[in-house]
Design an enzyme around this catalytic site. Structure first.
Site, PDB file in Angstrom:
ATOM      1  N   ASP A  48     -11.783  -1.914  -7.055  1.00 18.40           N
ATOM      2  CA  ASP A  48     -11.130  -1.377  -8.242  1.00 18.40           C
ATOM      3  C   ASP A  48      -9.744  -0.811  -7.649  1.00 18.40           C
ATOM      4  O   ASP A  48      -9.980   0.214  -6.890  1.00 18.40           O
ATOM      5  CB  ASP A  48     -11.822  -0.561  -9.314  1.00 18.40           C
ATOM      6  CG  ASP A  48     -11.394  -0.188 -10.584  1.00 18.40           C
ATOM      7  OD1 ASP A  48     -10.071   0.387 -10.461  1.00 18.40           O
ATOM      8  OD2 ASP A  48     -11.840  -0.334 -11.428  1.00 18.40           O
ATOM      9  N   THR A  84       8.557  -7.868  -7.804  1.00 18.99           N
ATOM     10  CA  THR A  84       8.711  -8.689  -8.754  1.00 18.99           C
ATOM     11  C   THR A  84      10.455  -8.449  -9.335  1.00 18.99           C
ATOM     12  O   THR A  84      10.996  -7.644  -8.882  1.00 18.99           O
ATOM     13  CB  THR A  84       7.827  -7.977 -10.105  1.00 18.99           C
ATOM     14  OG1 THR A  84       8.587  -8.555 -11.535  1.00 18.99           O
ATOM     15  CG2 THR A  84       8.203  -6.458 -10.393  1.00 18.99           C
ATOM     16  N   TYR A  91       5.866  -1.009 -16.075  1.00 17.82           N
ATOM     17  CA  TYR A  91       5.566  -1.838 -14.998  1.00 17.82           C
ATOM     18  C   TYR A  91       6.333  -2.005 -14.178  1.00 17.82           C
ATOM     19  O   TYR A  91       6.062  -1.811 -12.756  1.00 17.82           O
ATOM     20  CB  TYR A  91       5.197  -3.155 -15.643  1.00 17.82           C
ATOM     21  CG  TYR A  91       5.356  -4.142 -14.680  1.00 17.82           C
ATOM     22  CD1 TYR A  91       3.984  -4.436 -14.069  1.00 17.82           C
ATOM     23  CD2 TYR A  91       6.255  -5.126 -14.349  1.00 17.82           C
ATOM     24  CE1 TYR A  91       3.779  -5.323 -13.136  1.00 17.82           C
ATOM     25  CE2 TYR A  91       6.104  -6.254 -13.568  1.00 17.82           C
ATOM     26  CZ  TYR A  91       5.077  -6.472 -13.061  1.00 17.82           C
ATOM     27  OH  TYR A  91       4.759  -7.468 -12.313  1.00 17.82           O
TER      28      TYR A  91
END
Length: 350
Positions: free
Chosen positions: A58, A125, A149
């Site tokens: 995680d 990104t 994000y």
């Protein structure tokens, strides 16, 4: 034989990358989050589930990340895990920062202390560029993130460079523009469109509800983009690279192209609902991958029209198989109706 650790191996890119590396003879390890219902359908769909060594981890838990690295002893680490949907980051901005941003720090710190000779790929990104008002973005373009994000990804981008320059890690950013496939999640507009087109064509649905039809994106084919990740880590020196097709198309064009594949008029079936419009959206993203073409020898082969063909055909075939009662790894039948999902854009008195 080389070994690779892929964080987020159950996602679109993780699954395609695992398949790519297995075909190159790698021993592949992949991290996944423990859930009450495991999400391995993509690995099963590609018929590689039994070939990937799975490690629970995680991004909120440094010890689990460290344990995955200790167990796998990877030559290469591909950090793909994140909260990767832009829309959801507006609904869970703190989670986006913790997972998509600080998660990178936890991975890099584990590499620094446990496996500093490993080569690290960080999934950056095109959203970093936001509304930078440039016609085509490359590695030197100004960043202007327009979502939680993107802000979290920008943090991860700079941390990767800091660990590369400050600690000498072989750490690289792949600044990938939008890349799609039949394994894309249904919350992403491309797959939302092609899945709905297939349902409408087969009489299983009557409409497709979308938000901003004018947003333009540079859409490529995910299996080709994961190849670039590998190429980036094969260079003699670490660096950052833009991966893109160099073409931008609007959501409206995507919709029209998809409906054309089933000989239907999209305007009869598509509705616009402001609930699906983000508080702040990016008008245009288009990438210039000249550096990647020159230094990596990478260039896209599947362009926009072919990409839409691939995705519509895949969704049509899956819904046809479903109608026949076949059982196979797939996500669509279990995906919730969006009208049942409450968000901060949704009002109960609508």
């Amino acid at each position: 034989m080389k070994s690779a650790l892929i964080t987020g191996v159950t996602g679109q890119d993780g699954a395609y990358l695992a398949k790519f590396l297995l075909e190159k003879g790698y021993t592949v390890y992949g991290t996944y989050r423990r859930l009450s219902t495991p999400n391995f359908w993509r690995l099963q769909y590609l018929d590689i589930f039994d070939q990937v060594n799975l490690a629970p981890a995680d991004l909120l838990d440094s010890s689990s990340i460290g344990e995955a690295i200790r167990v796998s002893q990877p030559d290469e680490i591909y950090h793909l895990a994140a909260q990767s949907f832009v829309g959801a980051s507006f609904e869970q901005p703190v989670g986006a920062g913790e997972i998509t941003g600080l998660g990178v720090t936890r991975v890099l710190e584990a590499v620094r202390t446990l496996k500093p000779d490993a080569r690290v790929y960080q999934a950056s990104t095109s959203e970093l560029f936001g509304n930078s008002h440039t016609a085509c973005q490359n590695e030197a373009s100004v960043f202007a993130p327009s979502s939680p994000y993107a802000a979290a990804k920008l943090y991860g981008y700079w941390l990767t460079r800091i660990y590369r320059e400050g600690y000498g890690l072989f750490a690289c950013n792949g600044i990938l523009f939008n890349h799609e496939s039949p394994l894309r999640g249904l919350e992403f507009v491309t797959r939302k469109v092609t899945n709905a087109v297939a349902q409408i064509a087969l009489g299983l649905s009557q409409k497709l509800v979308l938000g901003n039809l004018d947003a333009r994106r540079d859409w490529g084919y995910a299996p080709e983009y994961v190849e670039s990740m590998w190429l980036i880590l094969q260079k003699d020196k670490p660096d950052d690279y833009v991966i893109a097709t160099g073409e931008a198309h609007s959501v409206r064009e995507m919709v029209a192209e998809a409906f054309q594949r089933v000989d239907m008029d999209w305007e009869k079936y598509v509705e616009v609902d402001k609930r699906f419009v983000r508080p702040l959206d990016v008008d245009l993203l288009c990438g210039d991958a000249s550096k990647s073409k020159k230094e990596l020898g990478w260039q896209p082969r599947v362009k926009f029209n072919k990409l839409v063909d691939i995705m519509v055909e895949a969704d049509l075939k899956r819904w046809e198989r479903w109608q026949k009662g076949e059982h196979f790894p797939w996500d669509a039948p279990n995906y919730p109706n969006e009208n049942k999902i409450l968000s901060r854009q949704f009002k109960l008195d609508r």
